[in-house]
Design a protein around this motif. Sequence first.
Motif, mmCIF file in Angstrom:
data_model
loop_
_atom_site.group_PDB
_atom_site.id
_atom_site.type_symbol
_atom_site.label_atom_id
_atom_site.label_comp_id
_atom_site.label_asym_id
_atom_site.label_seq_id
_atom_site.Cartn_x
_atom_site.Cartn_y
_atom_site.Cartn_z
ATOM 1 N N ASP A 32 0.837 -1.200 0.000
ATOM 2 C CA ASP A 32 0.000 0.000 0.000
ATOM 3 C C ASP A 32 0.875 1.254 0.000
ATOM 4 O O ASP A 32 2.112 1.179 0.038
ATOM 5 N N ASP A 33 0.225 2.419 -0.044
ATOM 6 C CA ASP A 33 0.975 3.660 -0.153
ATOM 7 C C ASP A 33 1.793 3.966 1.102
ATOM 8 O O ASP A 33 2.862 4.555 1.012
ATOM 9 N N GLU A 34 1.334 3.536 2.269
ATOM 10 C CA GLU A 34 2.109 3.755 3.495
ATOM 11 C C GLU A 34 3.404 2.953 3.471
ATOM 12 O O GLU A 34 4.464 3.452 3.859
ATOM 13 N N GLN A 35 3.319 1.714 3.017
ATOM 14 C CA GLN A 35 4.517 0.875 2.925
ATOM 15 C C GLN A 35 5.463 1.417 1.856
ATOM 16 O O GLN A 35 6.681 1.438 2.048
ATOM 17 N N LEU A 40 10.555 4.390 0.432
ATOM 18 C CA LEU A 40 11.178 5.516 -0.265
ATOM 19 C C LEU A 40 11.662 6.605 0.683
ATOM 20 O O LEU A 40 12.356 7.533 0.263
ATOM 21 N N GLY A 41 11.277 6.526 1.945
ATOM 22 C CA GLY A 41 11.706 7.532 2.911
ATOM 23 C C GLY A 41 10.989 8.857 2.768
ATOM 24 O O GLY A 41 11.553 9.915 3.047
ATOM 25 N N VAL A 42 9.740 8.797 2.307
ATOM 26 C CA VAL A 42 8.915 9.996 2.177
ATOM 27 C C VAL A 42 7.612 9.767 2.934
ATOM 28 O O VAL A 42 7.349 8.672 3.416
ATOM 29 N N LYS A 43 6.796 10.809 3.015
ATOM 30 C CA LYS A 43 5.497 10.683 3.672
ATOM 31 C C LYS A 43 4.431 10.339 2.636
ATOM 32 O O LYS A 43 4.590 10.624 1.449
ATOM 33 N N VAL A 49 1.089 13.675 -3.869
ATOM 34 C CA VAL A 49 1.466 14.801 -4.744
ATOM 35 C C VAL A 49 2.143 14.270 -5.997
ATOM 36 O O VAL A 49 1.850 14.713 -7.106
ATOM 37 N N TRP A 50 3.054 13.319 -5.839
ATOM 38 C CA TRP A 50 3.735 12.743 -6.993
ATOM 39 C C TRP A 50 2.735 12.107 -7.955
ATOM 40 O O TRP A 50 2.870 12.232 -9.170
ATOM 41 N N ARG A 51 1.729 11.419 -7.403
ATOM 42 C CA ARG A 51 0.718 10.787 -8.268
ATOM 43 C C ARG A 51 -0.100 11.832 -9.015
ATOM 44 O O ARG A 51 -0.371 11.690 -10.196
ATOM 45 N N SER A 52 -0.509 12.882 -8.322
ATOM 46 C CA SER A 52 -1.399 13.866 -8.947
ATOM 47 C C SER A 52 -0.673 14.763 -9.935
ATOM 48 O O SER A 52 -1.267 15.206 -10.913
ATOM 49 N N THR A 53 0.611 15.028 -9.694
ATOM 50 C CA THR A 53 1.350 15.918 -10.589
ATOM 51 C C THR A 53 2.156 15.170 -11.644
ATOM 52 O O THR A 53 2.593 15.773 -12.618
ATOM 53 N N GLY A 54 2.356 13.875 -11.432
ATOM 54 C CA GLY A 54 3.189 13.108 -12.359
ATOM 55 C C GLY A 54 4.657 13.492 -12.251
ATOM 56 O O GLY A 54 5.416 13.350 -13.197
ATOM 57 N N ARG A 55 5.060 13.988 -11.099
ATOM 58 C CA ARG A 55 6.428 14.474 -10.911
ATOM 59 C C ARG A 55 7.471 13.395 -11.208
ATOM 60 O O ARG A 55 8.496 13.663 -11.803
ATOM 61 N N TYR A 56 7.231 12.195 -10.750
ATOM 62 C CA TYR A 56 8.149 11.083 -10.996
ATOM 63 C C TYR A 56 7.400 9.958 -11.696
ATOM 64 O O TYR A 56 6.212 9.779 -11.504
#
Length: 91
Positions: A32-35, A40-43, A49-56
């Motif tokens: 899941d997204d928490e795992q 990745l060492g992020v929250k 944000v990455w999913r909605s903006t397509g940053r990565y």
Amino acid sequence: MNTTKPFDIAALKAEISVQLGFDPQNPPVNVDDEQAAFVLGVKTPTLAVWRSTGRYNLPFFKVGRLVKYRISDLAEFLASRTASHTGEVSA
């Protein structure tokens, strides 16, 4: 970005499985997204944000309202983001 060497994705998948407390010989396919955030060492809001903006280019899928990541995609993402330095190579 310059990578240091090709990575063994299977070894990275096993490392991620151990980090999450799973048996590396029989890991889950998806987390899941928490795992994923933990690996990745992020929250988790950062992943949102990455999913909605397509940053990565980090693939994910949704099952209803749940967001899931494949361990293999996390391993490939980490391998692609690993660099030996941040500067340019001089000749």
